[in-house]
Design a protein around this motif. Sequence first.
Motif, PDB file in Angstrom:
ATOM      1  N   PHE A 112      32.342  23.521  37.123  1.00  0.00           N
ATOM      2  CA  PHE A 112      30.989  23.455  36.571  1.00  0.00           C
ATOM      3  C   PHE A 112      29.920  24.009  37.518  1.00  0.00           C
ATOM      4  CE2 PHE A 112      33.553  19.952  34.822  1.00  0.00           C
ATOM      5  CZ  PHE A 112      33.589  20.361  33.489  1.00  0.00           C
ATOM      6  N   GLN A 113      30.351  24.506  38.663  1.00  0.00           N
ATOM      7  CA  GLN A 113      29.410  25.112  39.601  1.00  0.00           C
ATOM      8  C   GLN A 113      29.082  26.542  39.166  1.00  0.00           C
ATOM      9  OE1 GLN A 113      31.064  25.013  43.555  1.00  0.00           O
ATOM     10  NE2 GLN A 113      31.639  22.862  43.421  1.00  0.00           N
ATOM     11  N   ASP A 114      27.848  26.965  39.432  1.00  0.00           N
ATOM     12  CA  ASP A 114      27.506  28.365  39.186  1.00  0.00           C
ATOM     13  C   ASP A 114      28.243  29.228  40.204  1.00  0.00           C
ATOM     14  OD1 ASP A 114      25.755  27.809  37.088  1.00  0.00           O
ATOM     15  OD2 ASP A 114      24.068  27.469  38.447  1.00  0.00           O
ATOM     16  N   ALA A 115      28.833  30.315  39.741  1.00  0.00           N
ATOM     17  CA  ALA A 115      29.606  31.193  40.617  1.00  0.00           C
ATOM     18  C   ALA A 115      28.688  32.140  41.387  1.00  0.00           C
ATOM     19  CB  ALA A 115      30.608  32.001  39.796  1.00  0.00           C
ATOM     20  N   SER A 116      28.956  32.272  42.664  1.00  0.00           N
ATOM     21  CA  SER A 116      28.199  33.221  43.479  1.00  0.00           C
ATOM     22  C   SER A 116      28.860  34.602  43.384  1.00  0.00           C
ATOM     23  CB  SER A 116      28.171  32.775  44.940  1.00  0.00           C
ATOM     24  OG  SER A 116      29.462  32.891  45.520  1.00  0.00           O
ATOM     25  N   ARG A 117      28.155  35.620  43.852  1.00  0.00           N
ATOM     26  CA  ARG A 117      28.716  36.963  43.858  1.00  0.00           C
ATOM     27  C   ARG A 117      29.951  37.032  44.766  1.00  0.00           C
ATOM     28  NH1 ARG A 117      25.928  41.478  42.458  1.00  0.00           N
ATOM     29  NH2 ARG A 117      26.197  42.516  44.488  1.00  0.00           N
ATOM     30  N   ALA A 118      29.935  36.268  45.847  1.00  0.00           N
ATOM     31  CA  ALA A 118      31.100  36.229  46.732  1.00  0.00           C
ATOM     32  C   ALA A 118      32.283  35.534  46.050  1.00  0.00           C
ATOM     33  CB  ALA A 118      30.755  35.513  48.033  1.00  0.00           C
ATOM     34  N   ASP A 119      32.021  34.436  45.341  1.00  0.00           N
ATOM     35  CA  ASP A 119      33.083  33.744  44.599  1.00  0.00           C
ATOM     36  C   ASP A 119      33.787  34.709  43.655  1.00  0.00           C
ATOM     37  OD1 ASP A 119      32.491  31.267  45.729  1.00  0.00           O
ATOM     38  OD2 ASP A 119      31.203  30.637  44.075  1.00  0.00           O
ATOM     39  N   VAL A 120      32.992  35.425  42.878  1.00  0.00           N
ATOM     40  CA  VAL A 120      33.556  36.332  41.869  1.00  0.00           C
ATOM     41  C   VAL A 120      34.302  37.476  42.539  1.00  0.00           C
ATOM     42  CG1 VAL A 120      33.028  37.891  39.959  1.00  0.00           C
ATOM     43  CG2 VAL A 120      31.791  35.735  40.182  1.00  0.00           C
ATOM     44  N   ALA A 121      33.758  38.013  43.615  1.00  0.00           N
ATOM     45  CA  ALA A 121      34.428  39.110  44.313  1.00  0.00           C
ATOM     46  C   ALA A 121      35.801  38.678  44.799  1.00  0.00           C
ATOM     47  CB  ALA A 121      33.575  39.585  45.486  1.00  0.00           C
ATOM     48  N   SER A 122      35.885  37.490  45.380  1.00  0.00           N
ATOM     49  CA  SER A 122      37.154  36.995  45.891  1.00  0.00           C
ATOM     50  C   SER A 122      38.159  36.758  44.767  1.00  0.00           C
ATOM     51  CB  SER A 122      36.936  35.699  46.671  1.00  0.00           C
ATOM     52  OG  SER A 122      38.157  35.209  47.196  1.00  0.00           O
ATOM     53  N   MET A 123      37.717  36.100  43.706  1.00  0.00           N
ATOM     54  CA  MET A 123      38.621  35.828  42.587  1.00  0.00           C
ATOM     55  C   MET A 123      39.043  37.119  41.885  1.00  0.00           C
ATOM     56  SD  MET A 123      37.311  32.232  40.895  1.00  0.00           S
ATOM     57  CE  MET A 123      35.532  32.388  41.018  1.00  0.00           C
ATOM     58  N   LEU A 124      38.134  38.069  41.786  1.00  0.00           N
ATOM     59  CA  LEU A 124      38.457  39.329  41.127  1.00  0.00           C
ATOM     60  C   LEU A 124      39.480  40.122  41.930  1.00  0.00           C
ATOM     61  CD1 LEU A 124      38.073  41.467  38.956  1.00  0.00           C
ATOM     62  CD2 LEU A 124      36.025  42.247  40.162  1.00  0.00           C
ATOM     63  N   GLN A 125      39.324  40.191  43.257  1.00  0.00           N
ATOM     64  CA  GLN A 125      40.289  40.936  44.058  1.00  0.00           C
ATOM     65  C   GLN A 125      41.663  40.278  44.011  1.00  0.00           C
ATOM     66  OE1 GLN A 125      40.272  43.850  45.194  1.00  0.00           O
ATOM     67  NE2 GLN A 125      42.143  43.813  46.423  1.00  0.00           N
ATOM     68  N   SER A 126      41.706  38.949  43.997  1.00  0.00           N
ATOM     69  CA  SER A 126      42.996  38.249  43.865  1.00  0.00           C
ATOM     70  C   SER A 126      43.640  38.572  42.524  1.00  0.00           C
ATOM     71  CB  SER A 126      42.794  36.736  44.008  1.00  0.00           C
ATOM     72  OG  SER A 126      42.377  36.395  45.314  1.00  0.00           O
ATOM     73  N   THR A 127      42.820  38.658  41.484  1.00  0.00           N
ATOM     74  CA  THR A 127      43.327  39.017  40.152  1.00  0.00           C
ATOM     75  C   THR A 127      43.835  40.448  40.126  1.00  0.00           C
ATOM     76  OG1 THR A 127      41.778  37.478  39.097  1.00  0.00           O
ATOM     77  CG2 THR A 127      42.722  39.197  37.693  1.00  0.00           C
ATOM     78  N   ARG A 128      43.116  41.344  40.794  1.00  0.00           N
ATOM     79  CA  ARG A 128      43.537  42.744  40.844  1.00  0.00           C
ATOM     80  C   ARG A 128      44.904  42.879  41.521  1.00  0.00           C
ATOM     81  NH1 ARG A 128      40.293  47.119  40.553  1.00  0.00           N
ATOM     82  NH2 ARG A 128      40.822  47.911  42.629  1.00  0.00           N
ATOM     83  N   LEU A 129      45.131  42.089  42.551  1.00  0.00           N
ATOM     84  CA  LEU A 129      46.421  42.132  43.228  1.00  0.00           C
ATOM     85  C   LEU A 129      47.525  41.518  42.367  1.00  0.00           C
ATOM     86  CD1 LEU A 129      45.534  41.208  46.934  1.00  0.00           C
ATOM     87  CD2 LEU A 129      46.110  43.453  46.008  1.00  0.00           C
ATOM     88  N   ALA A 130      47.244  40.346  41.801  1.00  0.00           N
ATOM     89  CA  ALA A 130      48.250  39.646  40.998  1.00  0.00           C
ATOM     90  C   ALA A 130      48.614  40.418  39.739  1.00  0.00           C
ATOM     91  CB  ALA A 130      47.736  38.247  40.628  1.00  0.00           C
ATOM     92  N   GLY A 131      47.620  41.099  39.143  1.00  0.00           N
ATOM     93  CA  GLY A 131      47.872  41.820  37.896  1.00  0.00           C
ATOM     94  C   GLY A 131      48.204  43.287  38.067  1.00  0.00           C
ATOM     95  N   GLY A 132      48.211  43.770  39.302  1.00  0.00           N
ATOM     96  CA  GLY A 132      48.548  45.165  39.546  1.00  0.00           C
ATOM     97  C   GLY A 132      47.449  46.147  39.183  1.00  0.00           C
ATOM     98  N   TYR A 133      46.204  45.694  39.209  1.00  0.00           N
ATOM     99  CA  TYR A 133      45.086  46.569  38.841  1.00  0.00           C
ATOM    100  C   TYR A 133      44.588  47.410  40.026  1.00  0.00           C
ATOM    101  CZ  TYR A 133      44.910  43.793  34.594  1.00  0.00           C
ATOM    102  OH  TYR A 133      45.240  43.149  33.416  1.00  0.00           O
ATOM    103  N   ASP A 134      44.862  46.957  41.221  1.00  0.00           N
ATOM    104  CA  ASP A 134      44.444  47.705  42.406  1.00  0.00           C
ATOM    105  C   ASP A 134      45.518  48.741  42.713  1.00  0.00           C
ATOM    106  OD1 ASP A 134      43.570  48.662  44.838  1.00  0.00           O
ATOM    107  OD2 ASP A 134      42.983  46.703  45.607  1.00  0.00           O
TER     108      ASP A 134
END
Length: 222
Positions: A163-185
């Motif tokens: 329920f916390q508002d996401a910071s730009r750093a939060d999203v960047a970290s989660m997005l890069q982890s997703t890119r690695l896990a999903g093979g997008y990078d």
Amino acid sequence: MFPDVPEGYWATCDITKLAMNDVVVGYPDRLFKPSRDISRAEFATMLVKGLNKEMCSCATATFKDVPSNHWASSIIATAVEQNLMKGYPNHMFKPENKVTRAEVICALSKALNCDVDACQAKEILSKYCDGNSIPEWAQIPIAKALNQGILKNLPNPNVIGAFQDASRADVASMLQSTRLAGGYDKNPATANNCCPAKDNRQAYVENQEIINVPTLKLEFKD
């Protein structure tokens, strides 16, 4: 790369890798503002770019509050067309609204190919100190993303903070982890867990070769 994202900051590696792949950019003052709450328009931009989505040719003026000349009009239309984000009733998108961490995780979970049922979701969530606070509608998508390590690089990886508002750093970290896990990078320089990331573009500029071009001297006689 950004003056306000120094070496040693917890999200520097993820932010740098995204910037190297043109997934994120700074503000006109060249700052990234990692602690700033991310807006829905900014989040749509990071989603579309980070998940390698092609810009759609759909109508851009889909929402009353996102005119065709809005800077993120095409990006927002693409995020909605790709079912990554949704609008609000009365054809509103609310591009400047903040985004919660639950909303971020649920959106990113759509990019991960793994099946999690309700029982598995409860088991995964039970490993987090606030896992029992996740609303039922978000339990499966959040558990799905957690199971793929979406929070692994955050300062408190055992706290979901739905329920916390996401910071730009939060999203960047989660997005890069997703890119690695999903093979997008697809970039060998960033598709890894190595830190610090090396920005090859900067290295190229620093090593550019200087070439002296000879000039021709002309002498005129009356």
